[in-house]
Design a protein around this motif. Structure first.
Motif, PDB file in Angstrom:
ATOM      1  N   GLY A 115       0.847  -1.186   0.000  1.00  0.00           N
ATOM      2  CA  GLY A 115       0.000   0.000   0.000  1.00  0.00           C
ATOM      3  C   GLY A 115       0.882   1.234   0.000  1.00  0.00           C
ATOM      4  N   ASP A 116       0.735   2.070   1.019  1.00  0.00           N
ATOM      5  CA  ASP A 116       1.564   3.267   1.113  1.00  0.00           C
ATOM      6  C   ASP A 116       2.648   3.143   2.181  1.00  0.00           C
ATOM      7  N   ARG A 117       2.988   1.911   2.540  1.00  0.00           N
ATOM      8  CA  ARG A 117       4.018   1.664   3.559  1.00  0.00           C
ATOM      9  C   ARG A 117       5.126   0.794   2.977  1.00  0.00           C
ATOM     10  N   PHE A 118       6.278   0.841   3.641  1.00  0.00           N
ATOM     11  CA  PHE A 118       7.377  -0.046   3.281  1.00  0.00           C
ATOM     12  C   PHE A 118       7.210  -1.371   4.004  1.00  0.00           C
ATOM     13  N   GLY A 119       7.727  -2.430   3.412  1.00  0.00           N
ATOM     14  CA  GLY A 119       7.762  -3.733   4.040  1.00  0.00           C
ATOM     15  C   GLY A 119       9.047  -4.427   3.651  1.00  0.00           C
ATOM     16  N   VAL A 120       9.255  -5.611   4.178  1.00  0.00           N
ATOM     17  CA  VAL A 120      10.439  -6.411   3.843  1.00  0.00           C
ATOM     18  C   VAL A 120       9.975  -7.799   3.450  1.00  0.00           C
TER      19      VAL A 120
END
Length: 98
Positions: free
Chosen positions: A79-84
């Protein structure tokens, strides 16, 4: 449970212990790199400053749980967030050797 001794089977004890630990909070940290700065360099940083890190742009990020390296991954957007996205896990044997 063993009707004679009252002992739980080993598998049952492991499962029960695991259930106890499932709700324990841990701190997950993702490290993109590091560098050393003098205090003079640190004090000179401003809003447009760029800090060069010790890692190549295409390298995987280190993922730590409570300070212990557990694997490596790559940055993704959710979405509008970072992830790993985890791409590699460190085996418990290798973690113990560190």
């Amino acid at each position: 449970m063993n009707a004679i001794t009252g002992d739980m089977p080993v598998d049952g004890a492991v499962a029960a212990n695991f259930r106890l630990l499932q709700d324990v909070d841990v701190r997950l940290t993702v490290e993109i790199g590091s560098t050393h700065l003098t205090l003079r360099e640190l004090l000179a940083l401003g809003e447009s400053s760029v800090i060069e890190l010790d890692r190549q742009a295409n390298e995987l990020l280190d993922v730590f749980v409570n300070g212990t390296l557990i694997g490596r991954g790559e940055v993704v957007t959710v979405g509008d967030r970072f992830g790993v996205r985890m791409t590699e896990l460190v085996s418990p044997e290798k973690r113990a050797a560190r």
